[in-house]
Design an enzyme around this catalytic site. Structure first.
Site, mmCIF file in Angstrom:
data_model
loop_
_atom_site.group_PDB
_atom_site.id
_atom_site.type_symbol
_atom_site.label_atom_id
_atom_site.label_comp_id
_atom_site.label_asym_id
_atom_site.label_seq_id
_atom_site.Cartn_x
_atom_site.Cartn_y
_atom_site.Cartn_z
ATOM 1 N N ASP A 142 8.950 -5.318 -4.843
ATOM 2 C CA ASP A 142 7.786 -6.119 -4.458
ATOM 3 C C ASP A 142 7.904 -7.437 -5.206
ATOM 4 O O ASP A 142 7.773 -7.475 -6.427
ATOM 5 C CB ASP A 142 6.514 -5.355 -4.852
ATOM 6 C CG ASP A 142 5.248 -6.084 -4.428
ATOM 7 O OD1 ASP A 142 5.287 -7.322 -4.284
ATOM 8 O OD2 ASP A 142 4.224 -5.407 -4.248
ATOM 9 N N ASN B 150 22.161 -2.963 -14.424
ATOM 10 C CA ASN B 150 21.622 -1.952 -13.512
ATOM 11 C C ASN B 150 20.115 -2.202 -13.342
ATOM 12 O O ASN B 150 19.413 -2.361 -14.334
ATOM 13 C CB ASN B 150 21.859 -0.562 -14.140
ATOM 14 C CG ASN B 150 21.674 0.563 -13.147
ATOM 15 O OD1 ASN B 150 20.707 0.564 -12.393
ATOM 16 N ND2 ASN B 150 22.583 1.511 -13.151
ATOM 17 N N HIS C 243 -1.650 -7.623 -0.736
ATOM 18 C CA HIS C 243 -0.430 -6.801 -0.892
ATOM 19 C C HIS C 243 0.057 -6.301 0.455
ATOM 20 O O HIS C 243 0.504 -5.176 0.567
ATOM 21 C CB HIS C 243 -0.732 -5.587 -1.774
ATOM 22 C CG HIS C 243 -0.987 -5.912 -3.207
ATOM 23 N ND1 HIS C 243 0.023 -6.020 -4.137
ATOM 24 C CD2 HIS C 243 -2.141 -6.161 -3.877
ATOM 25 C CE1 HIS C 243 -0.504 -6.291 -5.325
ATOM 26 N NE2 HIS C 243 -1.812 -6.386 -5.194
ATOM 27 N N ASP D 44 5.557 2.114 2.030
ATOM 28 C CA ASP D 44 4.727 1.236 1.176
ATOM 29 C C ASP D 44 3.378 1.896 0.930
ATOM 30 O O ASP D 44 2.868 2.615 1.788
ATOM 31 C CB ASP D 44 4.533 -0.135 1.848
ATOM 32 C CG ASP D 44 3.846 -1.124 0.895
ATOM 33 O OD1 ASP D 44 4.087 -1.039 -0.335
ATOM 34 O OD2 ASP D 44 3.070 -1.975 1.373
ATOM 35 N N LYS D 45 2.823 1.616 -0.266
ATOM 36 C CA LYS D 45 1.527 2.136 -0.724
ATOM 37 C C LYS D 45 1.556 3.635 -0.990
ATOM 38 O O LYS D 45 0.621 4.365 -0.714
ATOM 39 C CB LYS D 45 0.398 1.798 0.277
ATOM 40 C CG LYS D 45 0.254 0.328 0.568
ATOM 41 C CD LYS D 45 -0.172 -0.491 -0.630
ATOM 42 C CE LYS D 45 -0.251 -1.972 -0.291
ATOM 43 N NZ LYS D 45 1.039 -2.667 -0.446
ATOM 44 N N ASP E 282 4.545 -4.902 1.561
ATOM 45 C CA ASP E 282 4.876 -6.001 0.638
ATOM 46 C C ASP E 282 6.172 -5.744 -0.128
ATOM 47 O O ASP E 282 6.399 -6.354 -1.164
ATOM 48 C CB ASP E 282 3.712 -6.255 -0.329
ATOM 49 C CG ASP E 282 3.425 -5.072 -1.240
ATOM 50 O OD1 ASP E 282 4.100 -4.031 -1.118
ATOM 51 O OD2 ASP E 282 2.500 -5.187 -2.062
ATOM 52 N N ASP E 283 7.015 -4.855 0.375
ATOM 53 C CA ASP E 283 8.277 -4.566 -0.310
ATOM 54 C C ASP E 283 9.469 -5.124 0.444
ATOM 55 O O ASP E 283 9.669 -4.828 1.629
ATOM 56 C CB ASP E 283 8.427 -3.056 -0.504
ATOM 57 C CG ASP E 283 7.433 -2.542 -1.519
ATOM 58 O OD1 ASP E 283 7.697 -2.709 -2.709
ATOM 59 O OD2 ASP E 283 6.364 -2.041 -1.113
ATOM 60 N N LYS F 234 2.353 0.612 -6.803
ATOM 61 C CA LYS F 234 2.980 1.923 -6.628
ATOM 62 C C LYS F 234 4.490 1.765 -6.479
ATOM 63 O O LYS F 234 5.003 0.667 -6.369
ATOM 64 C CB LYS F 234 2.383 2.614 -5.392
ATOM 65 C CG LYS F 234 1.144 3.431 -5.731
ATOM 66 C CD LYS F 234 1.486 4.717 -6.496
ATOM 67 C CE LYS F 234 0.246 5.519 -6.817
ATOM 68 N NZ LYS F 234 0.041 5.872 -8.210
ATOM 69 N N ASP G 169 6.498 2.887 -4.064
ATOM 70 C CA ASP G 169 6.917 2.524 -2.712
ATOM 71 C C ASP G 169 8.375 2.914 -2.471
ATOM 72 O O ASP G 169 9.286 2.076 -2.513
ATOM 73 C CB ASP G 169 6.668 1.034 -2.478
ATOM 74 C CG ASP G 169 5.175 0.713 -2.663
ATOM 75 O OD1 ASP G 169 4.335 1.624 -2.547
ATOM 76 O OD2 ASP G 169 4.853 -0.446 -2.941
ATOM 77 N N TYR H 239 -3.549 5.398 -15.551
ATOM 78 C CA TYR H 239 -2.671 4.228 -15.449
ATOM 79 C C TYR H 239 -3.316 3.087 -14.681
ATOM 80 O O TYR H 239 -2.665 2.113 -14.350
ATOM 81 C CB TYR H 239 -1.336 4.625 -14.787
ATOM 82 C CG TYR H 239 -0.547 5.581 -15.633
ATOM 83 C CD1 TYR H 239 0.150 5.125 -16.748
ATOM 84 C CD2 TYR H 239 -0.528 6.936 -15.347
ATOM 85 C CE1 TYR H 239 0.858 5.998 -17.548
ATOM 86 C CE2 TYR H 239 0.178 7.828 -16.136
ATOM 87 C CZ TYR H 239 0.870 7.354 -17.242
ATOM 88 O OH TYR H 239 1.574 8.227 -18.024
ATOM 89 N N TYR I 66 -0.747 0.514 -14.694
ATOM 90 C CA TYR I 66 -0.593 0.377 -13.249
ATOM 91 C C TYR I 66 -0.160 -1.044 -12.892
ATOM 92 O O TYR I 66 -0.804 -1.997 -13.297
ATOM 93 C CB TYR I 66 -1.916 0.691 -12.534
ATOM 94 C CG TYR I 66 -1.834 0.454 -11.046
ATOM 95 C CD1 TYR I 66 -1.067 1.303 -10.246
ATOM 96 C CD2 TYR I 66 -2.476 -0.623 -10.450
ATOM 97 C CE1 TYR I 66 -0.954 1.076 -8.898
ATOM 98 C CE2 TYR I 66 -2.375 -0.856 -9.090
ATOM 99 C CZ TYR I 66 -1.613 0.002 -8.313
ATOM 100 O OH TYR I 66 -1.500 -0.220 -6.973
HETATM 101 P P1 13P Z 1 -6.246 -7.549 -8.352
HETATM 102 O O1 13P Z 1 -7.050 -8.182 -7.263
HETATM 103 O O2 13P Z 1 -6.876 -7.735 -9.728
HETATM 104 O O3 13P Z 1 -4.816 -7.913 -8.328
HETATM 105 O O4 13P Z 1 -6.250 -5.969 -8.158
HETATM 106 C C1 13P Z 1 -6.263 -5.431 -6.911
HETATM 107 C C2 13P Z 1 -4.978 -4.915 -6.511
HETATM 108 O O5 13P Z 1 -4.598 -5.072 -5.382
HETATM 109 C C3 13P Z 1 -4.195 -4.207 -7.561
HETATM 110 O O6 13P Z 1 -2.846 -4.337 -7.407
HETATM 111 P P1 13P Z 2 1.778 -2.324 -3.945
HETATM 112 O O1 13P Z 2 2.245 -1.278 -4.929
HETATM 113 O O2 13P Z 2 2.330 -2.122 -2.602
HETATM 114 O O3 13P Z 2 1.999 -3.691 -4.482
HETATM 115 O O4 13P Z 2 0.224 -2.139 -3.784
HETATM 116 C C1 13P Z 2 -0.604 -2.538 -4.818
HETATM 117 C C2 13P Z 2 -2.044 -2.211 -4.601
HETATM 118 O O5 13P Z 2 -2.747 -2.056 -5.576
HETATM 119 C C3 13P Z 2 -2.576 -2.109 -3.250
HETATM 120 O O6 13P Z 2 -3.960 -1.908 -3.265
HETATM 121 MG MG MG Z 3 2.239 -5.561 -4.110
HETATM 122 MG MG MG Z 4 4.320 -2.232 -2.001
#
Ligand code: 13P
Ligand code: 13P
Ligand code: MG
Ligand code: MG
Length: 380
Positions: A20, A113, A27, A140-141, A61-62, A240, A242, A363, A237
């Protein structure tokens, strides 16, 4: 004395490395300028002979770099190519003020790596068979545990995979390597003999993840998945994991259709909004792989291709032939189910089990909220 001639079988490596690097409007999707960075760098690597074939795509978003080459797994040059590409795309994302620029690049100094540095990696080195059909999955997600259920269905469940019953080449069963991501340990279990023990572990999808699968008769490698947990690398956190997954099909392995049939129905995976909820997986085409409702529902795509002489088999124009496997009405039912389950779960809002359990929430930013209330508790 006669010199001993050792014939080295030609080996082919399929590397799927993802990261990502930043998204458009939250996202939900990798925008074109970032895909272009991937395309430009992999084209250059192809011209230099570092890789033999590539395909750049995105799932939500990956940014996904699929590369076929002859340099083996964990090759520093291949990993550097991916790392530099992700750095460059992140820089572009920062310039464009895209959201979460460089999100998964958790460490800054590359040391040969990308594993453990944020990007997700699935790599499989094979000796090509007469014909070698490959399916790659990218989601994703969600997290790598999301693939436990379909991997069990594909390689261990005779009600899913007719070949386990009908094809003598498969009757020896399959061996599963399972990672304990919490304690960083692994174990190999053989099906059908140890099916119940396997299920005892991999049913706990947040901790145990299937990393590799081999055909038991001859140890032929047939599945490799990414099993990183970003929150354990970062200690908090950051998004994720993904996951990505590579599967070999046919001729003594599950057929393409047996690999895909678990996705006829949606099922629940961890991830979704803020990586903090259970959500229904939705199999989609690459063009529909954008996460919208509650940052989802979690999406998975599947691409089918053939490897041939260490390349992705190409058409008359030299373009890799890639089939977008979920771009098919056969998966409409799963998509409809995913929307129905999504609606049901969202009715529950922030109440478990719609939200993940407390261990996984450690997390997230939730502990900061609880910290604020600490001083207000009185003995009851
Ligand atoms: P932020 O809006 O603070 O980034 O948090 C929401 C989210 O999407 C977490 O990744
Ligand atoms: P990603 O791990 O795909 O960036 O998602 C982050 C997130 O918090 C979505 O709500
Ligand atoms: Mg993201
Ligand atoms: Mg993602």
């Amino acid at each position: 004395m006669l010199a001993k001639v050792v014939y080295m079988a030609r080996k082919t490596t399929i590397s799927l490395i993802k990261c990502d690097v930043g998204s458009l409007a939250g996202h939900h999707i990798v925008p074109k300028p970032l895909l272009n960075v991937g395309e430009k760098n992999l084209k250059k690597a192809l011209e230099k002979g570092l890789i033999n074939s590539y395909y750049v795509f995105n799932v939500g978003d990956d940014l996904q770099l699929l590369m076929v080459h002859e340099r083996g797994e964990e090759n520093p040059e291949i990993h550097k190519l991916a790392w530099d590409t992700f750095q460059e795309a992140s820089k572009k994302a920062l310039e464009l003020k895209l959201y979460g620029a460089g999100q998964d690049l958790l460490k800054t100094a590359f040391s040969g790596n990308v594993r453990g540095m944020g990007p997700g990696v699935a790599e499989m080195e094979i000796e090509e068979r007469g014909s070698d059909p490959i399916v790659v999955f990218a989601a994703d997600k969600t997290s790598a545990g999301a693939f436990n259920f379909p991997l069990f269905r594909i390689f261990a469940d005779p009600m899913n995979t007719a070949g386990l019953v009908i094809d003598p080449k498969m009757s020896g069963g399959f061996k599963f390597e399972v990672m304990d991501t919490l304690e960083n340990k692994k174990v190999i279990l053989k099906c059908p003999e140890e099916m119940y023990e396997l299920l005892a572990l991999i049913g706990t999808v947040q901790r145990y993840m299937v990393s590799r699968v081999w055909r038991a008769n001859d140890d032929l490698i047939c599945s490799v998945g990414s099993v990183t947990r970003l929150s354990l690398i970062a200690g908090k956190y950051v998004g994720k994991d993904d996951p990505v997954l590579i599967i070999r099909a046919q001729h003594g392995l599950p057929a393409l259709g047996e690999v895909l049939v678990p996705f006829m129905h949606s099922y629940l995976v961890e991830g979704w909004m803020r990586g903090s909820h259970w959500g229904p997986i939705m199999p989609v085409s690459v063009k529909d792989a954008k996460c919208t409702v509650f940052d989802g529902p979690p999406r998975v795509v599947a691409l089918g291709f053939q490897v041939s002489n260490s390349r992705i088999a190409a058409d008359d124009d030299g373009k890799p032939m890639i089939s977008d496997l979920f771009d098919d009405h056969a998966f409409d039912m799963a998509r409809t189910e995913a929307v129905e389950y999504a609606s049901m779960l969202r009715h529950m809002g922030e109440f478990e089990p719609a939200r993940l359990g407390i261990e996984e929430m450690e997390y997230t930013t939730l502990p900061q909220i609880l910290e604020k209330l600490k001083g207000r508790f009185e003995p009851a």
